[in-house]
Design a protein around this motif. Structure first.
Motif, PDB file in Angstrom:
ATOM      1  N   UNK A 151       0.865  -1.169  -0.100  1.00 27.58           N
ATOM      2  CA  UNK A 151       0.006   0.051  -0.101  1.00 27.58           C
ATOM      3  C   UNK A 151       0.794   1.326  -0.100  1.00 27.58           C
ATOM      4  N   UNK A 152       0.352   2.154  -1.055  1.00 27.19           N
ATOM      5  CA  UNK A 152       1.298   3.387  -1.017  1.00 27.19           C
ATOM      6  C   UNK A 152       2.458   3.479  -1.881  1.00 27.19           C
ATOM      7  N   UNK A 153       2.935   2.428  -2.405  1.00 27.89           N
ATOM      8  CA  UNK A 153       4.170   2.181  -3.164  1.00 27.89           C
ATOM      9  C   UNK A 153       3.947   2.697  -4.754  1.00 27.89           C
ATOM     10  N   UNK A 154       4.275   3.819  -4.917  1.00 34.17           N
ATOM     11  CA  UNK A 154       4.208   4.283  -6.211  1.00 34.17           C
ATOM     12  C   UNK A 154       5.428   3.960  -7.382  1.00 34.17           C
ATOM     13  N   UNK A 155       4.666   3.405  -8.536  1.00 34.24           N
ATOM     14  CA  UNK A 155       5.469   3.201  -9.819  1.00 34.24           C
ATOM     15  C   UNK A 155       5.425   4.306 -10.441  1.00 34.24           C
ATOM     16  N   UNK A 156       6.754   4.949 -10.915  1.00 34.64           N
ATOM     17  CA  UNK A 156       6.727   6.303 -11.390  1.00 34.64           C
ATOM     18  C   UNK A 156       7.628   6.263 -12.611  1.00 34.64           C
ATOM     19  N   UNK A 157       7.242   6.629 -13.647  1.00 36.57           N
ATOM     20  CA  UNK A 157       8.089   6.822 -15.091  1.00 36.57           C
ATOM     21  C   UNK A 157       8.687   8.086 -15.053  1.00 36.57           C
ATOM     22  N   UNK A 158       9.384   8.130 -15.960  1.00 32.51           N
ATOM     23  CA  UNK A 158      10.233   9.439 -16.492  1.00 32.51           C
ATOM     24  C   UNK A 158      11.557   9.635 -15.789  1.00 32.51           C
ATOM     25  N   UNK A 159      12.299   8.500 -15.398  1.00 34.24           N
ATOM     26  CA  UNK A 159      13.549   8.288 -14.978  1.00 34.24           C
ATOM     27  C   UNK A 159      14.415   8.675 -16.279  1.00 34.24           C
ATOM     28  N   UNK A 160      15.285   9.538 -16.158  1.00 35.00           N
ATOM     29  CA  UNK A 160      16.366   9.739 -17.610  1.00 35.00           C
ATOM     30  C   UNK A 160      17.004   8.430 -17.890  1.00 35.00           C
ATOM     31  N   UNK A 161      17.213   8.325 -19.079  1.00 37.80           N
ATOM     32  CA  UNK A 161      17.803   7.043 -19.625  1.00 37.80           C
ATOM     33  C   UNK A 161      18.988   6.835 -19.142  1.00 37.80           C
ATOM     34  N   UNK A 162      19.844   7.749 -18.731  1.00 40.01           N
ATOM     35  CA  UNK A 162      21.225   7.628 -18.284  1.00 40.01           C
ATOM     36  C   UNK A 162      21.224   6.968 -16.858  1.00 40.01           C
ATOM     37  N   UNK A 163      20.045   7.028 -16.149  1.00 38.10           N
ATOM     38  CA  UNK A 163      19.938   6.514 -14.916  1.00 38.10           C
ATOM     39  C   UNK A 163      19.149   5.257 -14.615  1.00 38.10           C
ATOM     40  N   UNK A 164      18.831   4.802 -16.032  1.00 40.42           N
ATOM     41  CA  UNK A 164      18.082   3.443 -15.960  1.00 40.42           C
ATOM     42  C   UNK A 164      19.116   2.275 -15.852  1.00 40.42           C
ATOM     43  N   UNK A 165      18.938   1.534 -14.668  1.00 45.65           N
ATOM     44  CA  UNK A 165      19.813   0.479 -14.482  1.00 45.65           C
ATOM     45  C   UNK A 165      19.011  -0.976 -14.005  1.00 45.65           C
ATOM     46  N   UNK A 166      19.361  -1.930 -14.072  1.00 46.56           N
ATOM     47  CA  UNK A 166      18.840  -3.134 -13.852  1.00 46.56           C
ATOM     48  C   UNK A 166      18.750  -3.160 -12.222  1.00 46.56           C
ATOM     49  N   UNK A 167      17.727  -4.016 -11.830  1.00 49.32           N
ATOM     50  CA  UNK A 167      17.699  -4.233 -10.334  1.00 49.32           C
ATOM     51  C   UNK A 167      18.976  -4.700  -9.844  1.00 49.32           C
ATOM     52  N   UNK A 168      19.042  -4.744  -8.565  1.00 47.54           N
ATOM     53  CA  UNK A 168      20.271  -5.229  -7.861  1.00 47.54           C
ATOM     54  C   UNK A 168      20.201  -6.958  -7.993  1.00 47.54           C
ATOM     55  N   UNK A 169      21.429  -7.435  -8.244  1.00 44.52           N
ATOM     56  CA  UNK A 169      21.510  -8.883  -8.442  1.00 44.52           C
ATOM     57  C   UNK A 169      21.129  -9.606  -7.051  1.00 44.52           C
ATOM     58  N   UNK A 170      21.193  -9.096  -6.032  1.00 41.94           N
ATOM     59  CA  UNK A 170      20.731  -9.761  -4.705  1.00 41.94           C
ATOM     60  C   UNK A 170      20.065  -8.535  -4.032  1.00 41.94           C
ATOM     61  N   UNK A 171      18.700  -8.799  -3.894  1.00 38.92           N
ATOM     62  CA  UNK A 171      17.887  -7.973  -3.077  1.00 38.92           C
ATOM     63  C   UNK A 171      18.258  -7.749  -1.650  1.00 38.92           C
ATOM     64  N   UNK A 172      17.854  -6.544  -0.789  1.00 41.54           N
ATOM     65  CA  UNK A 172      18.161  -6.423   0.448  1.00 41.54           C
ATOM     66  C   UNK A 172      17.144  -7.054   1.299  1.00 41.54           C
ATOM     67  N   UNK A 173      17.324  -7.467   2.428  1.00 42.48           N
ATOM     68  CA  UNK A 173      16.518  -7.855   3.071  1.00 42.48           C
ATOM     69  C   UNK A 173      15.294  -6.942   3.755  1.00 42.48           C
TER      70      UNK A 173
END
Length: 261
Positions: A151-173
């Motif tokens: 609840x309340x977690x916003x998925x937001x588009x508009x990130x500059x292309x140069x800042x677009x990177x894949x998710x972390x290989x290992x998620x944080x707990x």
């Protein structure tokens, strides 16, 4: 179920069952402002029909916009599900998409290393300095496409292309509440502590979820968000005000977001 082309738009809306108590109207496969505008236009039309109290809309219990579809949940004991589905599809065919009428927010954010553990690594990966990454974040206009994951977690588009990177290989707990995060073409803010695999590049004291508010979620689909850098003293002052329930978040809301569509 598919419908005829709507006002020259392609693809036409599709009606899809979600179990026996919900329908989804899908407007295509693309994640873009035009598709999202159609979703939000139908959401507004359904809420207007629901408020009328007339059948079959009186059985609608919840309306949930996503990137490219609208989910409509209803009481199956109070309505003919098939009739509601057909009425929903007909409404989708008749509703013209208009620019989203969301709100424009300027939210405070802190970008020092202690609150942005992935900022330096992301900058190095992209051939930038941390200051350059922050500059691009401050210059970006982020549109909220949907609220999800929690609840309340916003998925937001508009990130500059140069800042677009894949998710972390290992998620944080555990990701701290208020963390500003990037993954792919999306930005988000974690409303409270949870696991997560996005890159943490800052933190906001803004309370994304507060049950003392109505609605509890600060942001909604169609809103526009910009960041304002603050110093450590202001961050701490705002954080303490949030804890006391003494913060007026309305001061961060500038105006309706039509101009950003």
């Amino acid at each position: 179920m598919a419908a005829a082309a709507h006002g020259g738009l392609s693809p036409a809306p599709r009606l899809l069952p979600l179990g026996d108590a919900a329908w989804a109207v899908e407007f295509g496969a693309a994640i873009d402002p035009a598709t999202h505008a159609r979703v939000l236009a139908l959401e507004a039309a359904v809420r207007t029909a629901q408020a009328s109290g007339a059948p079959p809309w009186d059985a609608v219990q919840d309306v949930v916009p996503t990137f490219r579809s609208l989910s409509v949940h209803y009481d199956p004991l109070a309505a003919d599900g098939a009739a509601l589905g057909q009425a929903l599809l007909q409404l989708a065919q008749q509703t013209d998409a208009a620019p989203p009428r969301g709100r424009r927010w300027t939210l405070p954010a802190r970008f020092d290393a202690a609150l942005a553990p992935d900022l330096a690594a992301l900058a190095a990966r992209q051939g930038l300095t941390p200051a350059a990454v922050v500059e691009r974040l401050l210059g970006a206009e982020l549109r909220v496409y949907q609220i999800g994951f929690m609840p309340g977690f916003p998925y937001m588009a508009g990130v500059p292309a140069v800042l677009q990177v894949p998710r972390l290989a290992t998620p944080r707990k555990a990701v701290p509440a208020g963390s500003i995060a990037l993954a792919g073409a999306m930005a988000a803010v974690y409303p409270w502590e949870s696991p997560g695999g996005w890159h943490l590049v800052g933190r906001t004291p803004a309370p994304l979820w507060d049950l003392r508010r109505d609605p509890p979620a600060l942001l909604a689909s169609g809103d526009v968000v910009r960041w304002r850098a603050i110093d450590a003293a202001e961050y701490e002052r705002l954080r303490q005000a949030v804890q006391r329930g003494a913060l007026d978040v309305a001061a961060w809301c500038d105006a309706p977001a039509e101009a950003a569509a």
